[in-house]
Write a protein that holds these residues in place. Structure first.
Motif, PDB file in Angstrom:
ATOM      1  N   LEU A 134      -8.086  10.994 -10.964  1.00  0.00           N
ATOM      2  CA  LEU A 134      -9.254  11.068 -10.107  1.00  0.00           C
ATOM      3  C   LEU A 134     -10.092   9.819 -10.316  1.00  0.00           C
ATOM      4  CD1 LEU A 134     -11.424  13.972  -9.139  1.00  0.00           C
ATOM      5  CD2 LEU A 134     -12.575  12.086 -10.267  1.00  0.00           C
ATOM      6  N   TRP A 135     -10.519   9.226  -9.215  1.00  0.00           N
ATOM      7  CA  TRP A 135     -11.412   8.079  -9.219  1.00  0.00           C
ATOM      8  C   TRP A 135     -12.742   8.525  -8.625  1.00  0.00           C
ATOM      9  CZ3 TRP A 135      -6.333   8.157  -8.227  1.00  0.00           C
ATOM     10  CH2 TRP A 135      -5.500   7.220  -8.880  1.00  0.00           C
ATOM     11  N   MET A 136     -13.842   7.948  -9.098  1.00  0.00           N
ATOM     12  CA  MET A 136     -15.156   8.360  -8.632  1.00  0.00           C
ATOM     13  C   MET A 136     -16.071   7.142  -8.512  1.00  0.00           C
ATOM     14  SD  MET A 136     -17.750  11.121 -10.428  1.00  0.00           S
ATOM     15  CE  MET A 136     -17.953  10.208 -11.954  1.00  0.00           C
ATOM     16  N   ALA A 137     -16.892   7.163  -7.457  1.00  0.00           N
ATOM     17  CA  ALA A 137     -17.988   6.197  -7.320  1.00  0.00           C
ATOM     18  C   ALA A 137     -19.277   6.992  -7.481  1.00  0.00           C
ATOM     19  CB  ALA A 137     -17.944   5.517  -5.954  1.00  0.00           C
ATOM     20  N   HIS A 138     -20.096   6.590  -8.430  1.00  0.00           N
ATOM     21  CA  HIS A 138     -21.320   7.321  -8.782  1.00  0.00           C
ATOM     22  C   HIS A 138     -22.479   6.351  -8.886  1.00  0.00           C
ATOM     23  CE1 HIS A 138     -24.150   8.950 -11.822  1.00  0.00           C
ATOM     24  NE2 HIS A 138     -23.917  10.092 -11.208  1.00  0.00           N
ATOM     25  N   ALA A 139     -23.573   6.692  -8.238  1.00  0.00           N
ATOM     26  CA  ALA A 139     -24.785   5.851  -8.276  1.00  0.00           C
ATOM     27  C   ALA A 139     -24.422   4.409  -7.928  1.00  0.00           C
ATOM     28  CB  ALA A 139     -25.494   5.983  -9.609  1.00  0.00           C
ATOM     29  N   GLN A 140     -24.613   3.476  -8.876  1.00  0.00           N
ATOM     30  CA  GLN A 140     -24.315   2.065  -8.616  1.00  0.00           C
ATOM     31  C   GLN A 140     -22.914   1.646  -9.083  1.00  0.00           C
ATOM     32  OE1 GLN A 140     -26.501   0.265  -6.794  1.00  0.00           O
ATOM     33  NE2 GLN A 140     -27.566   2.228  -6.709  1.00  0.00           N
ATOM     34  N   THR A 141     -22.146   2.583  -9.660  1.00  0.00           N
ATOM     35  CA  THR A 141     -20.798   2.265 -10.147  1.00  0.00           C
ATOM     36  C   THR A 141     -19.798   2.396  -8.997  1.00  0.00           C
ATOM     37  OG1 THR A 141     -21.394   3.174 -12.310  1.00  0.00           O
ATOM     38  CG2 THR A 141     -19.046   2.826 -11.881  1.00  0.00           C
ATOM     39  N   PRO A 142     -19.032   1.343  -8.704  1.00  0.00           N
ATOM     40  CA  PRO A 142     -18.046   1.427  -7.615  1.00  0.00           C
ATOM     41  C   PRO A 142     -16.899   2.374  -7.988  1.00  0.00           C
ATOM     42  CG  PRO A 142     -17.786  -0.624  -8.805  1.00  0.00           C
ATOM     43  CD  PRO A 142     -19.012   0.058  -9.382  1.00  0.00           C
ATOM     44  N   LEU A 143     -16.007   2.628  -7.056  1.00  0.00           N
ATOM     45  CA  LEU A 143     -14.875   3.519  -7.285  1.00  0.00           C
ATOM     46  C   LEU A 143     -14.126   3.081  -8.542  1.00  0.00           C
ATOM     47  CD1 LEU A 143     -13.572   5.981  -5.920  1.00  0.00           C
ATOM     48  CD2 LEU A 143     -11.982   4.417  -4.827  1.00  0.00           C
ATOM     49  N   THR A 144     -14.098   3.970  -9.538  1.00  0.00           N
ATOM     50  CA  THR A 144     -13.568   3.672 -10.868  1.00  0.00           C
ATOM     51  C   THR A 144     -12.732   4.853 -11.345  1.00  0.00           C
ATOM     52  OG1 THR A 144     -15.551   2.390 -11.381  1.00  0.00           O
ATOM     53  CG2 THR A 144     -14.252   3.126 -13.248  1.00  0.00           C
ATOM     54  N   HIS A 145     -11.622   4.563 -12.031  1.00  0.00           N
ATOM     55  CA  HIS A 145     -10.792   5.642 -12.569  1.00  0.00           C
ATOM     56  C   HIS A 145     -11.619   6.479 -13.540  1.00  0.00           C
ATOM     57  CE1 HIS A 145      -7.531   7.545 -14.930  1.00  0.00           C
ATOM     58  NE2 HIS A 145      -7.022   7.663 -13.723  1.00  0.00           N
ATOM     59  N   HIS A 146     -11.523   7.811 -13.406  1.00  0.00           N
ATOM     60  CA  HIS A 146     -12.346   8.718 -14.214  1.00  0.00           C
ATOM     61  C   HIS A 146     -11.511   9.717 -15.023  1.00  0.00           C
ATOM     62  CE1 HIS A 146     -15.546  11.281 -15.520  1.00  0.00           C
ATOM     63  NE2 HIS A 146     -15.388  12.206 -14.587  1.00  0.00           N
ATOM     64  N   LEU A 147     -10.481  10.324 -14.427  1.00  0.00           N
ATOM     65  CA  LEU A 147      -9.714  11.377 -15.103  1.00  0.00           C
ATOM     66  C   LEU A 147      -8.216  11.162 -14.959  1.00  0.00           C
ATOM     67  CD1 LEU A 147     -11.621  14.507 -13.720  1.00  0.00           C
ATOM     68  CD2 LEU A 147     -11.987  13.399 -15.936  1.00  0.00           C
ATOM     69  N   HIS A 148      -7.482  11.541 -16.012  1.00  0.00           N
ATOM     70  CA  HIS A 148      -6.024  11.608 -15.963  1.00  0.00           C
ATOM     71  C   HIS A 148      -5.599  12.832 -16.766  1.00  0.00           C
ATOM     72  CE1 HIS A 148      -1.822  10.572 -15.859  1.00  0.00           C
ATOM     73  NE2 HIS A 148      -1.774  10.820 -17.162  1.00  0.00           N
ATOM     74  N   ALA A 149      -4.711  13.631 -16.177  1.00  0.00           N
ATOM     75  CA  ALA A 149      -4.215  14.821 -16.880  1.00  0.00           C
ATOM     76  C   ALA A 149      -2.725  15.013 -16.625  1.00  0.00           C
ATOM     77  CB  ALA A 149      -4.980  16.061 -16.434  1.00  0.00           C
ATOM     78  N   ARG A 150      -2.077  15.664 -17.585  1.00  0.00           N
ATOM     79  CA  ARG A 150      -0.675  16.058 -17.479  1.00  0.00           C
ATOM     80  C   ARG A 150      -0.607  17.540 -17.802  1.00  0.00           C
ATOM     81  NH1 ARG A 150       1.954  11.224 -17.271  1.00  0.00           N
ATOM     82  NH2 ARG A 150       4.097  11.812 -17.630  1.00  0.00           N
ATOM     83  N   LEU A 151       0.005  18.279 -16.876  1.00  0.00           N
ATOM     84  CA  LEU A 151       0.104  19.720 -17.028  1.00  0.00           C
ATOM     85  C   LEU A 151       1.563  20.149 -16.861  1.00  0.00           C
ATOM     86  CD1 LEU A 151      -2.662  19.561 -14.615  1.00  0.00           C
ATOM     87  CD2 LEU A 151      -3.109  21.035 -16.535  1.00  0.00           C
ATOM     88  N   ARG A 152       1.907  21.237 -17.525  1.00  0.00           N
ATOM     89  CA  ARG A 152       3.261  21.809 -17.434  1.00  0.00           C
ATOM     90  C   ARG A 152       3.180  23.147 -16.726  1.00  0.00           C
ATOM     91  NH1 ARG A 152       7.426  18.891 -18.182  1.00  0.00           N
ATOM     92  NH2 ARG A 152       8.613  20.665 -18.848  1.00  0.00           N
ATOM     93  N   ARG A 153       4.235  23.458 -15.980  1.00  0.00           N
ATOM     94  CA  ARG A 153       4.316  24.755 -15.320  1.00  0.00           C
ATOM     95  C   ARG A 153       4.329  25.835 -16.402  1.00  0.00           C
ATOM     96  NH1 ARG A 153       5.749  25.789 -10.127  1.00  0.00           N
ATOM     97  NH2 ARG A 153       6.749  23.750  -9.897  1.00  0.00           N
ATOM     98  N   ASP A 154       3.476  26.842 -16.235  1.00  0.00           N
ATOM     99  CA  ASP A 154       3.349  27.929 -17.204  1.00  0.00           C
ATOM    100  C   ASP A 154       4.050  29.151 -16.650  1.00  0.00           C
ATOM    101  OD1 ASP A 154       2.425  29.227 -19.517  1.00  0.00           O
ATOM    102  OD2 ASP A 154       0.652  29.961 -18.472  1.00  0.00           O
ATOM    103  N   GLY A 155       5.246  29.390 -17.129  1.00  0.00           N
ATOM    104  CA  GLY A 155       5.977  30.579 -16.696  1.00  0.00           C
ATOM    105  C   GLY A 155       7.000  30.335 -15.640  1.00  0.00           C
TER     106      GLY A 155
END
Length: 155
Positions: A134-155
């Protein structure tokens, strides 16, 4: 997309996904989180209900939640998300080889929400692993990488 019922290739995303991620942004300290994402089908409908819940891996305290839908719309996929922090968003993407590279169609915020003015999301499905950024632009900060996640199928 191959026609595999009303969900087509989107059916591969259905299920419960569990894992963790990390976040960073120029205005905050780096952090980690545990996450559960659920994409729940409704029989005969071309959408998956979407729920994401994160918590602090050390304390178990809730950190973030969001709800919405992942749906087929005219040969594209729409992600509709509502956040209790005062945001609603509509994003669109083509589904190509398990990749949803969303661009924002609409992002609205309540009068008291933080000044986020752009979001971009990317989901990558590879067998039983789902990753996202996920990338986000907030206030005066331009579009910047914010989140990275890795998930596994559960079940």
């Amino acid at each position: 997309m191959t026609d595999i019922g009303p969900l087509g290739d989107l059916a591969a995303f259905a299920g419960r996904w569990v894992g963790g991620g990390e976040g960073h942004y120029p205005t905050i300290e780096d952090f980690t989180y545990d996450e559960t994402i659920e994409f729940t089908p409704t029989p005969g409908k071309p959408f998956l209900m979407y729920v994401s819940r994160t918590k602090n891996p050390g304390t178990g305290q809730p950190m973030h939640t969001e709800n919405g839908y992942l749906r087929l719309a005219d040969h594209e996929v729409e992600l509709l998300v509502s956040q209790p922090t005062g945001f609603v968003e509509i994003q669109r993407s083509r589904l190509t080889h398990g990749v949803l590279d969303f661009t924002t169609v609409h992002l609205e915020r309540s009068p008291h929400a933080k000044p986020v003015h752009e979001l971009r999301r990317r989901f990558v499905l590879d067998g039983d692993e789902l990753s996202y950024d996920l990338w986000m632009a907030h206030a005066q900060t331009p579009l910047t990488h914010h989140l990275h996640a890795r998930l596994r199928r559960d079940g």
